[in-house]
Design a protein around this motif. Structure first.
Motif, mmCIF file in Angstrom:
data_model
loop_
_atom_site.group_PDB
_atom_site.id
_atom_site.type_symbol
_atom_site.label_atom_id
_atom_site.label_comp_id
_atom_site.label_asym_id
_atom_site.label_seq_id
_atom_site.Cartn_x
_atom_site.Cartn_y
_atom_site.Cartn_z
ATOM 1 N N UNK A 191 -43.355 -21.806 50.183
ATOM 2 C CA UNK A 191 -44.693 -21.289 49.860
ATOM 3 C C UNK A 191 -45.534 -22.397 49.231
ATOM 4 N N UNK A 192 -46.677 -22.695 49.859
ATOM 5 C CA UNK A 192 -47.501 -23.824 49.442
ATOM 6 C C UNK A 192 -48.863 -23.318 48.957
ATOM 7 N N UNK A 193 -49.350 -23.922 47.895
ATOM 8 C CA UNK A 193 -50.612 -23.515 47.274
ATOM 9 C C UNK A 193 -51.804 -24.136 48.002
ATOM 10 N N UNK A 194 -52.191 -23.549 49.118
ATOM 11 C CA UNK A 194 -53.359 -23.982 49.886
ATOM 12 C C UNK A 194 -54.332 -22.808 50.007
ATOM 13 N N UNK A 195 -55.531 -23.047 50.559
ATOM 14 C CA UNK A 195 -56.469 -21.929 50.772
ATOM 15 C C UNK A 195 -56.058 -20.969 51.888
ATOM 16 N N UNK A 196 -54.872 -21.143 52.459
ATOM 17 C CA UNK A 196 -54.407 -20.276 53.546
ATOM 18 C C UNK A 196 -54.561 -18.802 53.200
ATOM 19 N N UNK A 197 -54.181 -18.435 51.986
ATOM 20 C CA UNK A 197 -54.188 -17.013 51.612
ATOM 21 C C UNK A 197 -55.593 -16.488 51.349
ATOM 22 N N UNK A 198 -56.556 -17.391 51.193
ATOM 23 C CA UNK A 198 -57.959 -16.985 51.113
ATOM 24 C C UNK A 198 -58.537 -16.717 52.490
ATOM 25 N N UNK A 199 -58.023 -17.419 53.492
ATOM 26 C CA UNK A 199 -58.676 -17.439 54.794
ATOM 27 C C UNK A 199 -58.064 -16.498 55.827
ATOM 28 N N UNK A 213 -41.931 -18.874 43.949
ATOM 29 C CA UNK A 213 -42.866 -19.855 43.405
ATOM 30 C C UNK A 213 -43.589 -20.636 44.497
ATOM 31 N N UNK A 214 -44.692 -21.262 44.088
ATOM 32 C CA UNK A 214 -45.473 -22.119 44.978
ATOM 33 C C UNK A 214 -45.106 -23.580 44.752
ATOM 34 N N UNK A 215 -45.429 -24.387 45.765
ATOM 35 C CA UNK A 215 -45.378 -25.848 45.640
ATOM 36 C C UNK A 215 -46.742 -26.399 46.037
ATOM 37 N N UNK A 216 -47.092 -27.549 45.487
ATOM 38 C CA UNK A 216 -48.406 -28.119 45.763
ATOM 39 C C UNK A 216 -48.427 -28.804 47.140
ATOM 40 N N UNK A 217 -49.576 -28.797 47.807
ATOM 41 C CA UNK A 217 -49.687 -29.371 49.159
ATOM 42 C C UNK A 217 -49.307 -30.842 49.227
ATOM 43 N N UNK A 293 -55.121 -24.072 46.754
ATOM 44 C CA UNK A 293 -55.529 -22.683 46.730
ATOM 45 C C UNK A 293 -55.695 -22.172 45.308
ATOM 46 N N UNK A 294 -55.471 -20.874 45.131
ATOM 47 C CA UNK A 294 -55.741 -20.216 43.850
ATOM 48 C C UNK A 294 -54.512 -20.033 42.969
ATOM 49 N N UNK A 295 -53.387 -20.639 43.355
ATOM 50 C CA UNK A 295 -52.133 -20.301 42.681
ATOM 51 C C UNK A 295 -51.474 -21.506 42.008
ATOM 52 N N UNK A 296 -52.291 -22.411 41.502
ATOM 53 C CA UNK A 296 -51.749 -23.618 40.861
ATOM 54 C C UNK A 296 -50.852 -23.279 39.666
ATOM 55 N N UNK A 297 -51.173 -22.198 38.970
ATOM 56 C CA UNK A 297 -50.376 -21.821 37.796
ATOM 57 C C UNK A 297 -48.968 -21.368 38.179
ATOM 58 N N UNK A 298 -48.774 -21.017 39.449
ATOM 59 C CA UNK A 298 -47.453 -20.577 39.915
ATOM 60 C C UNK A 298 -46.680 -21.699 40.595
ATOM 61 N N UNK A 299 -47.278 -22.908 40.631
ATOM 62 C CA UNK A 299 -46.648 -24.032 41.324
ATOM 63 C C UNK A 299 -45.616 -24.704 40.425
ATOM 64 N N UNK A 300 -44.501 -25.107 41.046
ATOM 65 C CA UNK A 300 -43.427 -25.784 40.325
ATOM 66 C C UNK A 300 -43.066 -27.072 41.070
#
Length: 337
Positions: A191-199, A213-217, A293-300
């Motif tokens: 799961x990657x923190x991109x704008x995918x889930x916005x679009x 958890x998310x990971x950064x792009x 995306x919007x989930x930087x706080x969930x990124x590890x």
């Protein structure tokens, strides 16, 4: 198989206006590659090229919908027309709808397969002749861990990614048989923190989310750049993805049970969103031309990605671990004999 250093490469990045594609193009350019970026969003491509040039890099853009073969062929043709060759083809473009299967229309399902599978197939078709002419190169396709293990609510996306994995396996062996020095890499992000889930489209009644958890792009971009210089079959990005891969191999039914508990609620946020909200299934959505995306706080962080990009350290650590176990077992036997 020897691939060129990145600073000597011409690279096409397809699906570059936001997210993984955008940060990948930026990193290639920062490393000295000549970059051609493509997507449907001209606004996103213009801002990306301006950013690359502002940092001293070299880039051009091509507007293209990857579901149209002639448009994707134009990406490869214009890359070669501009720079004389193609060294790495990076295919990232994707769309989706997060919804129970019975709510997805036939047109939506077909479109997602067309973009996420056939777009990747078209990309390989148009890139291969140029890579063969150059005598070496890399096909780098961004798949997903959902190509290894499907999630609920994402049946069309998962179907396309499973199809992509099958296609790449077949193509890879054909190229090996022909003894062509062209690497074929599947990048499999968690799961990657991109704008995918916005679009993407959603029929959940709320804004969707990936299962944390998310990971950064940037982690995915680093894996892509590694594959552009080092032939590698596949690269899982994110430690959770590696755990999921192991669990799926050991017991798919166990993963079924886990996902039946967390898989569906885990993709819901508390933010309302209508299924009629704009999405990028059939047309681009403006306003999300950024990397995260919007989930930087969930990124590890992901610890094993670095080891996979440093094989001597990885296998050295493995050898030390095996040696340690052997010493422990030998000592235990001597104490109890």
């Amino acid at each position: 198989m020897q691939l060129k250093p990145i600073n000597q490469q011409v690279v096409a990045v397809v699906g570059a206006s936001s997210g993984i594609g955008r940060i990948t193009a930026l990193k290639f350019a920062m490393r000295g590659a000549k970059v051609v970026v493509a997507a449907r969003s001209e606004q996103g491509l213009k801002s990306l090229v301006d950013e690359i040039r502002g940092n001293g890099g070299e880039a051009r853009y091509v507007i293209a919908d990857v579901s149209e073969f002639e448009q994707i062929k134009a990406i490869a043709d214009q890359t070669v027309a501009e720079y004389g060759r193609l060294d790495s083809w990076v295919h990232v473009a994707a769309t989706g709808v997060i919804s129970p299967f019975e709510k997805i229309t036939p047109q939506e399902f077909e479109r997602i397969v067309q973009v996420n599978l056939m777009g990747q197939v078209y990309g390989a078709m148009v890139a291969l002749p140029h890579l063969k002419r150059e005598g070496r190169g890399a096909l780098i396709h961004v798949s997903s861990m959902q190509g290894r293990r499907s999630l609920p609510l994402q049946s069309s996306y998962c179907a396309a990614k499973h199809g992509l994995e099958g296609f790449l396996e077949s193509l890879r062996v054909e190229l090996q048989y022909e003894k062509l020095p062209i690497s074929v890499t599947s990048i499999l992000p968690a799961t990657i923190n991109t704008p995918y889930y916005n679009k993407v489209g959603t029929k959940l009644g709320v804004k969707p989310t990936g299962i944390p958890p998310y990971y950064q792009p940037e982690l995915v971009a680093d894996a892509i750049l590694y594959a552009a210089e080092h032939p590698i079959r596949d690269f899982i990005v994110g430690d959770v993805g590696r755990v999921l891969d192991v669990l799926q191999k050991i017991s798919p039914s166990l993963v079924d049970s886990l996902l039946s508990v967390i898989g569906i609620p885990g993709q819901h946020t508390g933010e309302s969103k209508s299924e009629n909200a704009p999405n990028n299934i059939f047309a681009p959505v403006e306003g999300y031309d950024h990397v995260e995306g919007d989930f930087s706080k969930l990124a590890i962080p992901s610890l094993l990605d670095w080891l996979d990009m440093n094989p001597p350290v990885k296998w050295g650590a493995f050898a030390l671990a095996v040696l340690g176990i052997a010493v422990f077992v030998s000592d235990w036997h001597s104490r109890n004999s």
